[in-house]
Design an enzyme around this catalytic site. Sequence first.
Site, PDB file in Angstrom:
ATOM      1  N   HIS A 102     -53.563  75.368 -49.828  1.00 25.55           N
ATOM      2  CA  HIS A 102     -52.294  74.632 -49.922  1.00 25.55           C
ATOM      3  C   HIS A 102     -52.058  73.666 -48.760  1.00 25.55           C
ATOM      4  CE1 HIS A 102     -51.312  77.986 -47.290  1.00 25.55           C
ATOM      5  NE2 HIS A 102     -50.199  77.365 -46.934  1.00 25.55           N
ATOM      6  N   ASP A 103     -52.519  74.007 -47.574  1.00 24.98           N
ATOM      7  CA  ASP A 103     -52.273  73.168 -46.393  1.00 24.98           C
ATOM      8  C   ASP A 103     -53.501  72.367 -45.967  1.00 24.98           C
ATOM      9  OD1 ASP A 103     -49.594  73.297 -45.750  1.00 24.98           O
ATOM     10  OD2 ASP A 103     -49.790  75.075 -44.492  1.00 24.98           O
ATOM     11  N   LYS A 106     -53.544  69.075 -43.876  1.00 23.05           N
ATOM     12  CA  LYS A 106     -53.295  68.992 -42.433  1.00 23.05           C
ATOM     13  C   LYS A 106     -54.531  68.539 -41.655  1.00 23.05           C
ATOM     14  CE  LYS A 106     -49.442  72.233 -42.202  1.00 23.05           C
ATOM     15  NZ  LYS A 106     -48.968  73.576 -41.814  1.00 23.05           N
ATOM     16  N   HIS A 131     -48.925  65.568 -45.178  1.00 22.70           N
ATOM     17  CA  HIS A 131     -50.056  66.457 -45.466  1.00 22.70           C
ATOM     18  C   HIS A 131     -50.053  66.918 -46.927  1.00 22.70           C
ATOM     19  CE1 HIS A 131     -47.246  69.895 -44.960  1.00 22.70           C
ATOM     20  NE2 HIS A 131     -48.145  70.605 -45.629  1.00 22.70           N
ATOM     21  N   HIS A 157     -45.831  72.531 -52.594  1.00 22.70           N
ATOM     22  CA  HIS A 157     -45.440  73.784 -51.950  1.00 22.70           C
ATOM     23  C   HIS A 157     -44.326  73.624 -50.916  1.00 22.70           C
ATOM     24  CE1 HIS A 157     -48.357  72.347 -48.945  1.00 22.70           C
ATOM     25  NE2 HIS A 157     -47.826  73.204 -48.095  1.00 22.70           N
ATOM     26  N   HIS A 158     -43.959  72.396 -50.576  1.00 26.83           N
ATOM     27  CA  HIS A 158     -42.810  72.185 -49.678  1.00 26.83           C
ATOM     28  C   HIS A 158     -41.578  71.668 -50.417  1.00 26.83           C
ATOM     29  CE1 HIS A 158     -44.249  73.294 -45.738  1.00 26.83           C
ATOM     30  NE2 HIS A 158     -45.380  72.651 -45.954  1.00 26.83           N
ATOM     31  N   ASP A 186     -46.687  82.565 -48.444  1.00 27.83           N
ATOM     32  CA  ASP A 186     -47.047  81.898 -47.182  1.00 27.83           C
ATOM     33  C   ASP A 186     -45.989  82.178 -46.125  1.00 27.83           C
ATOM     34  OD1 ASP A 186     -48.312  80.240 -45.327  1.00 27.83           O
ATOM     35  OD2 ASP A 186     -47.290  78.435 -46.066  1.00 27.83           O
TER      36      ASP A 186
END
Length: 254
Positions: A102-103, A106, A131, A157-158, A186
């Site tokens: 998911h990240d 970054k 990101h 996801h944010h 998370d």
Amino acid sequence: MTEILSDESESESQRFDPAAVDQMEQLIRDFGYMYRERNQLLKEVTRAHHETLLRLAMAAEFKDDDTGAHIIRIGFLAEALALYLGCRPDFARLLRKAAPMHDIGKVGIPDSILKKRGPLTPEERACMNTHTDIGAKLLGQSRIPVFQMASEIAAFHHERFDGKGYPNGISGDEIPLSAQITSIVDIYDALTMDRVYRPAFALDDALKLIQAEHGKALGPIIVDTFLKHIDELENIRLSLIRQTPTFADLIDTH
């Protein structure tokens, strides 16, 4: 009439010539072998690609998860929560493999921002928020289902249930379920693990913070189901801490 019947009989005989039938059967067997070989090669390439992306996702973490333990736990916790929510097992398995990425976006954010101890400036925050787009584009170039789901999660996801998230400000069920599940596990795992900039929260304190986001950052049904099964989820988390699975376990477990 006899000649017509003779011609038809001859034609029928040619149509079922044993040599031709054997040849056709061999072609079918060869095609089946080639098909299985092609699928196996595709599976191996996909697996190698998947493990590479997981390592890239690990590198994208805040430099305090160099074992990849956090992202591996997210995968297994997301799978468990999806099943508690009543999702199909094949969806839950795919989520286990996709959620840890998911990240991954970054990797495109400067270390000066990723590792900054103090609050980010508005410009730095705007850069950090990109990101999601970076990750979605990186993963979305593949048509393989696990990477398509991972791209979806990276993109959303944010987002927040109340519509105050980013990058698109969507709300409620507009947010894909895969992203909603990944977000809460998370948060849960991040709060309950030590970070270089703070110690782990006690479980009760972490749960209070999650409960406070009921209907705000997090969907009510997601939060309610999470809290209903927190004992089982905490047992899973602790067992994963005691014996951290590998990336191979994450990818290959059925």
